[in-house]
Design an enzyme around this catalytic site. Structure first.
Site, PDB file in Angstrom:
ATOM      1  N   ASP A  13       0.812  -1.222   0.000  1.00 56.27           N
ATOM      2  CA  ASP A  13       0.000   0.000   0.000  1.00 56.27           C
ATOM      3  C   ASP A  13       0.845   1.272   0.000  1.00 56.27           C
ATOM      4  O   ASP A  13       0.417   2.308   0.515  1.00 56.27           O
ATOM      5  CB  ASP A  13      -0.959   0.028   1.211  1.00 56.27           C
ATOM      6  CG  ASP A  13      -1.774  -1.244   1.301  1.00 56.27           C
ATOM      7  OD1 ASP A  13      -2.260  -1.677   0.260  1.00 56.27           O
ATOM      8  OD2 ASP A  13      -1.904  -1.806   2.401  1.00 56.27           O
ATOM      9  N   GLU A  14       2.032   1.217  -0.557  1.00 57.46           N
ATOM     10  CA  GLU A  14       2.915   2.396  -0.557  1.00 57.46           C
ATOM     11  C   GLU A  14       2.509   3.406  -1.630  1.00 57.46           C
ATOM     12  O   GLU A  14       2.916   4.571  -1.563  1.00 57.46           O
ATOM     13  CB  GLU A  14       4.385   1.992  -0.797  1.00 57.46           C
ATOM     14  CG  GLU A  14       4.993   1.099   0.276  1.00 57.46           C
ATOM     15  CD  GLU A  14       4.804  -0.371  -0.032  1.00 57.46           C
ATOM     16  OE1 GLU A  14       4.081  -0.680  -1.003  1.00 57.46           O
ATOM     17  OE2 GLU A  14       5.356  -1.216   0.692  1.00 57.46           O
ATOM     18  N   LYS A  16       2.286   2.185  -5.207  1.00 53.03           N
ATOM     19  CA  LYS A  16       2.967   1.736  -6.433  1.00 53.03           C
ATOM     20  C   LYS A  16       2.172   2.079  -7.695  1.00 53.03           C
ATOM     21  O   LYS A  16       2.739   2.490  -8.699  1.00 53.03           O
ATOM     22  CB  LYS A  16       3.194   0.214  -6.357  1.00 53.03           C
ATOM     23  CG  LYS A  16       4.172  -0.186  -5.253  1.00 53.03           C
ATOM     24  CD  LYS A  16       4.245  -1.684  -5.080  1.00 53.03           C
ATOM     25  CE  LYS A  16       3.036  -2.286  -4.447  1.00 53.03           C
ATOM     26  NZ  LYS A  16       2.815  -1.992  -3.039  1.00 53.03           N
ATOM     27  N   GLY A  40      -4.187  -3.914  -4.605  1.00 48.12           N
ATOM     28  CA  GLY A  40      -5.130  -2.891  -5.061  1.00 48.12           C
ATOM     29  C   GLY A  40      -4.311  -1.665  -5.409  1.00 48.12           C
ATOM     30  O   GLY A  40      -3.910  -0.917  -4.520  1.00 48.12           O
ATOM     31  N   HIS A  41      -3.984  -1.496  -6.670  1.00 51.39           N
ATOM     32  CA  HIS A  41      -3.143  -0.369  -7.085  1.00 51.39           C
ATOM     33  C   HIS A  41      -4.045   0.781  -7.545  1.00 51.39           C
ATOM     34  O   HIS A  41      -4.801   0.646  -8.499  1.00 51.39           O
ATOM     35  CB  HIS A  41      -2.175  -0.807  -8.177  1.00 51.39           C
ATOM     36  CG  HIS A  41      -1.124  -1.747  -7.658  1.00 51.39           C
ATOM     37  ND1 HIS A  41      -0.143  -2.300  -8.435  1.00 51.39           N
ATOM     38  CD2 HIS A  41      -0.898  -2.214  -6.407  1.00 51.39           C
ATOM     39  CE1 HIS A  41       0.634  -3.070  -7.683  1.00 51.39           C
ATOM     40  NE2 HIS A  41       0.188  -3.040  -6.453  1.00 51.39           N
ATOM     41  N   THR A 129      -6.243 -11.520   2.642  1.00 55.77           N
ATOM     42  CA  THR A 129      -7.303 -10.833   1.902  1.00 55.77           C
ATOM     43  C   THR A 129      -8.371 -11.831   1.447  1.00 55.77           C
ATOM     44  O   THR A 129      -9.378 -11.426   0.874  1.00 55.77           O
ATOM     45  CB  THR A 129      -6.730 -10.116   0.663  1.00 55.77           C
ATOM     46  OG1 THR A 129      -6.119 -11.108  -0.174  1.00 55.77           O
ATOM     47  CG2 THR A 129      -5.694  -9.073   1.036  1.00 55.77           C
ATOM     48  N   ARG A 143       3.035 -28.495  -7.537  1.00 51.18           N
ATOM     49  CA  ARG A 143       2.914 -29.010  -8.899  1.00 51.18           C
ATOM     50  C   ARG A 143       1.544 -29.599  -9.211  1.00 51.18           C
ATOM     51  O   ARG A 143       1.399 -30.585  -9.910  1.00 51.18           O
ATOM     52  CB  ARG A 143       4.043 -30.001  -9.203  1.00 51.18           C
ATOM     53  CG  ARG A 143       5.377 -29.283  -9.284  1.00 51.18           C
ATOM     54  CD  ARG A 143       6.527 -30.080  -8.802  1.00 51.18           C
ATOM     55  NE  ARG A 143       6.393 -30.486  -7.425  1.00 51.18           N
ATOM     56  CZ  ARG A 143       7.182 -31.371  -6.856  1.00 51.18           C
ATOM     57  NH1 ARG A 143       8.129 -31.947  -7.559  1.00 51.18           N
ATOM     58  NH2 ARG A 143       7.028 -31.685  -5.589  1.00 51.18           N
ATOM     59  N   GLN A 224       2.284  -5.810  -3.293  1.00 49.45           N
ATOM     60  CA  GLN A 224       2.544  -5.924  -1.845  1.00 49.45           C
ATOM     61  C   GLN A 224       3.835  -5.178  -1.496  1.00 49.45           C
ATOM     62  O   GLN A 224       4.152  -4.210  -2.163  1.00 49.45           O
ATOM     63  CB  GLN A 224       2.596  -7.393  -1.391  1.00 49.45           C
ATOM     64  CG  GLN A 224       1.240  -8.106  -1.409  1.00 49.45           C
ATOM     65  CD  GLN A 224       0.833  -8.607  -2.767  1.00 49.45           C
ATOM     66  OE1 GLN A 224       1.591  -9.269  -3.437  1.00 49.45           O
ATOM     67  NE2 GLN A 224      -0.389  -8.308  -3.184  1.00 49.45           N
ATOM     68  N   THR A 239       2.708 -12.560   2.635  1.00 47.92           N
ATOM     69  CA  THR A 239       1.974 -13.128   1.516  1.00 47.92           C
ATOM     70  C   THR A 239       2.757 -14.335   0.998  1.00 47.92           C
ATOM     71  O   THR A 239       3.751 -14.740   1.603  1.00 47.92           O
ATOM     72  CB  THR A 239       1.690 -12.055   0.431  1.00 47.92           C
ATOM     73  OG1 THR A 239       0.767 -12.603  -0.505  1.00 47.92           O
ATOM     74  CG2 THR A 239       2.944 -11.573  -0.267  1.00 47.92           C
ATOM     75  N   THR A 300      -8.474  -3.090  -1.467  1.00 45.82           N
ATOM     76  CA  THR A 300      -9.021  -4.382  -1.880  1.00 45.82           C
ATOM     77  C   THR A 300     -10.083  -4.856  -0.902  1.00 45.82           C
ATOM     78  O   THR A 300     -11.121  -5.361  -1.293  1.00 45.82           O
ATOM     79  CB  THR A 300      -7.881  -5.431  -1.986  1.00 45.82           C
ATOM     80  OG1 THR A 300      -6.992  -4.984  -2.991  1.00 45.82           O
ATOM     81  CG2 THR A 300      -8.386  -6.810  -2.335  1.00 45.82           C
ATOM     82  N   SER A 412       5.875  12.363  -3.455  1.00 46.31           N
ATOM     83  CA  SER A 412       4.475  12.476  -3.840  1.00 46.31           C
ATOM     84  C   SER A 412       3.735  13.168  -2.703  1.00 46.31           C
ATOM     85  O   SER A 412       3.925  12.830  -1.536  1.00 46.31           O
ATOM     86  CB  SER A 412       3.918  11.081  -4.081  1.00 46.31           C
ATOM     87  OG  SER A 412       2.521  11.128  -4.185  1.00 46.31           O
ATOM     88  N   VAL A 413       2.905  14.151  -3.061  1.00 49.95           N
ATOM     89  CA  VAL A 413       2.225  14.948  -2.028  1.00 49.95           C
ATOM     90  C   VAL A 413       0.699  14.894  -2.179  1.00 49.95           C
ATOM     91  O   VAL A 413      -0.006  15.798  -1.750  1.00 49.95           O
ATOM     92  CB  VAL A 413       2.736  16.410  -2.022  1.00 49.95           C
ATOM     93  CG1 VAL A 413       4.147  16.492  -1.482  1.00 49.95           C
ATOM     94  CG2 VAL A 413       2.651  17.031  -3.420  1.00 49.95           C
TER      95      VAL A 413
HETATM   96  P1  IMP Z   1      -2.771 -12.736   1.303  1.00 49.63           P
HETATM   97  O1  IMP Z   1      -1.666 -12.422   0.372  1.00 49.63           O
HETATM   98  O2  IMP Z   1      -4.117 -12.271   0.829  1.00 49.63           O
HETATM   99  O3  IMP Z   1      -2.790 -14.171   1.716  1.00 49.63           O
HETATM  100  O4  IMP Z   1      -2.524 -11.919   2.664  1.00 49.63           O
HETATM  101  C1  IMP Z   1      -1.369 -12.159   3.475  1.00 49.63           C
HETATM  102  C2  IMP Z   1      -0.986 -10.890   4.225  1.00 49.63           C
HETATM  103  O5  IMP Z   1      -0.532  -9.921   3.288  1.00 49.63           O
HETATM  104  C3  IMP Z   1      -2.138 -10.219   4.970  1.00 49.63           C
HETATM  105  O6  IMP Z   1      -1.621  -9.585   6.121  1.00 49.63           O
HETATM  106  C4  IMP Z   1      -2.633  -9.170   3.996  1.00 49.63           C
HETATM  107  O7  IMP Z   1      -3.288  -8.101   4.631  1.00 49.63           O
HETATM  108  C5  IMP Z   1      -1.315  -8.738   3.371  1.00 49.63           C
HETATM  109  N1  IMP Z   1      -1.492  -8.253   2.005  1.00 49.63           N
HETATM  110  C6  IMP Z   1      -1.693  -8.973   0.876  1.00 49.63           C
HETATM  111  N2  IMP Z   1      -1.761  -8.187  -0.186  1.00 49.63           N
HETATM  112  C7  IMP Z   1      -1.581  -6.940   0.243  1.00 49.63           C
HETATM  113  C8  IMP Z   1      -1.508  -5.669  -0.428  1.00 49.63           C
HETATM  114  O8  IMP Z   1      -1.595  -5.544  -1.643  1.00 49.63           O
HETATM  115  N3  IMP Z   1      -1.300  -4.588   0.387  1.00 49.63           N
HETATM  116  C9  IMP Z   1      -1.132  -4.699   1.732  1.00 49.63           C
HETATM  117  N4  IMP Z   1      -1.183  -5.850   2.385  1.00 49.63           N
HETATM  118  C10 IMP Z   1      -1.402  -6.965   1.654  1.00 49.63           C
END
Ligand code: IMP
Length: 429
Positions: A13-14, A16, A40-41, A129, A143, A224, A239, A300, A412-413
């Site tokens: 969530d930076e 990107k 979620g970009h 998520t 596999r 991520q 993740t 997301t 970025s502001v």
């Molecule tokens: P998963 O990838 O949905 O299994 O989630 C694993 C962990 O990664 C959880 O803590 C999610 O909240 C976090 N996570 C997954 N995708 C994102 C993302 O795009 N932004 C921030 N956190 C994420």
């Protein structure tokens, strides 16, 4: 020609999506290399907000090709919705969106397994998520997985049924009711598979190699963040993919020697969504203030993001793992209004001072050590050059550069494309 990589240095969530969108004009190809619809970009321009989950963030630029790489996992249902939305914005998806045949498919039963597994973990849940990401990558390495290219095979339906049966056996071990949902999910999924078949499927690694030979410019887009990486993140609260620079090699078929610039994005503070250690978390009204001002709610899942001060040892760790050449600092505007700002410069770990993230970050064992910096009161959202910025903001950036040894190339502001200040050239060449 070489490949540049853009990735998140914190817990995701930076921002990107916004920066890829800004940088796309410098590249011929934008290629997503890992993750799936857990991402979620968010992109904002012309007063409109767009959220992309699986599709690369260069898609709104007419001149770039957008590749969904082999390292990505695709939920055809979510993918179809994304494509349909792009069509309403007159994006020529057939031409500009290219999907790797080697990308893995998220099945409805992967989503059910994700939900069943999280429920069974109780208070130890990851905070997934619930998009089926973990079970899909497990099938990939086990596999058993189905790939996009499989949908072109006659045996696809049979293979799907085999995998579904395997998943149902697994699901029977959980106390989890799913039968009713599965039928609806499955018919939607099959419809989306037929839709996917009509899009442009490619052998993406060959496409990328040919593009490199033809001197095309490529930006690899991560999802991520590095602290959610399956190897280097705060395991098990991570993740299931390689979110670091190495993931762009395995997720696109790019050799490490081809990588040139690595853009590392970080927020001027920290956020985390889901469970897991967060040393600099602010669990009081300051944290909630940051949450509201920064609109820190997942794009997301809509879940509120936990907020905290900038963590420099964690940032330096991510810079090292990724070989970051340029830093991009996001959301400096959200910090306006604080008299004093804290930045974590080390930790006390089991009573000893350390300056790196240790193996175990069990709650209560690791306390941040802070340096206090002067805050600024001015609104930064209309800032168009660093020269006009308050001194305290300039000093904040300078502090990060001195501590990390890496230049900040963009700040970025605000969420809009226009609210971006380039401090150092990011144009290729
Ligand atoms: P998963 O990838 O949905 O299994 O989630 C694993 C962990 O990664 C959880 O803590 C999610 O909240 C976090 N996570 C997954 N995708 C994102 C993302 O795009 N932004 C921030 N956190 C994420």
């Amino acid at each position: 020609m070489s490949v540049d990589v853009l990735l998140g240095l914190q817990w995701g969530d930076e921002g990107k999506g916004k920066i890829v969108d800004v940088l796309t004009q410098n590249y011929d190809i934008i290629a997503r290399f890992q993750g799936g619809p857990n991402a979620g970009h968010t992109l904002e321009f012309d007063g409109e907000k767009h959220v992309l989950h699986t599709i690369p963030s260069g898609i709104f630029h007419k001149t770039s090709a957008n590749v969904v790489g082999n390292g990505v996992v695709i939920d055809p249902v979510i993918f179809k919705k994304e494509v349909e939305n792009l069509l309403t914005h007159k994006v020529d998806v057939k031409q500009s969106l290219l999907i790797s045949r080697k990308a893995h498919l998220i099945l409805p039963t992967h989503r059910l397994l994700d939900a069943a597994s999280e429920k069974a973990k109780g208070k130890d849940k990851i905070g997934s998520t619930l998009k089926g990401i973990g079970p899909t990558y497990m099938d990939k390495t086990g596999r058993n997985g189905l790939r996009v290219g499989d949908i072109e095979l006659e045996s696809f339906y049979e293979r799907y049924q085999m995998l579904r049966k395997k998943h149902e056996q697994l699901l029977s071990h959980y106390d989890f009711a799913y039968q009713q949902d599965l039928q609806t999910m499955e018919s939607e999924w099959m419809e989306a598979i037929a839709y996917l078949k009509e899009l442009t499927l490619i052998d993406s690694e060959h496409f990328i190699h040919e593009a490199l030979r033809a001197q095309k410019t490529i930006l690899a887009e991560g999802a991520q963040g590095s602290l959610l990486d399956v190897d280097f993140g705060s395991y098990p609260f991570v993740t299931s993919s390689t979110t670091t620079c190495a993931g762009s090699c395995t997720g696109l078929g790019v050799a490490p020697t081809k990588i040139k610039r690595v853009f590392g994005i970080f927020k001027a503070y920290c956020t985390r969504v889901g469970s897991g250690p967060f040393p600099t978390e602010i669990d009081d009204e300051y944290g909630r203030g940051m949450q509201d001002k920064g609109h820190e709610y997942g794009s997301t899942t809509g879940r509120p993001r936990r907020c905290g001060w900038l963590d420099l040892p964690a940032l330096k760790y991510a810079i090292e793992i990724n070989g970051v050449t340029d830093l991009i600092m996001m959301k400096g505007d959200v910090l306006s209004g604080f008299d004093q700002l804290k930045v974590c410069t080390g930790y006390t770990y089991r009573g000893t001072q350390i300056d790196h993230l240790p193996y175990s970050t069990e709650e209560g064992e690791l306390q941040p050590v802070y340096t206090e910096l002067e805050g600024w009161q001015e609104d930064l959202t209309l800032l168009n050059s660093l020269e006009n910025a308050p001194d305290a903001f300039k000093k904040y950036i300078q502090f990060v550069e001195e501590e990390t040894g890496v230049p900040v190339s963009i700040v970025s502001v605000g969420p809009d494309r226009a609210q971006t200040i380039e401090l150092r050239s990011v144009t290729r060449g």
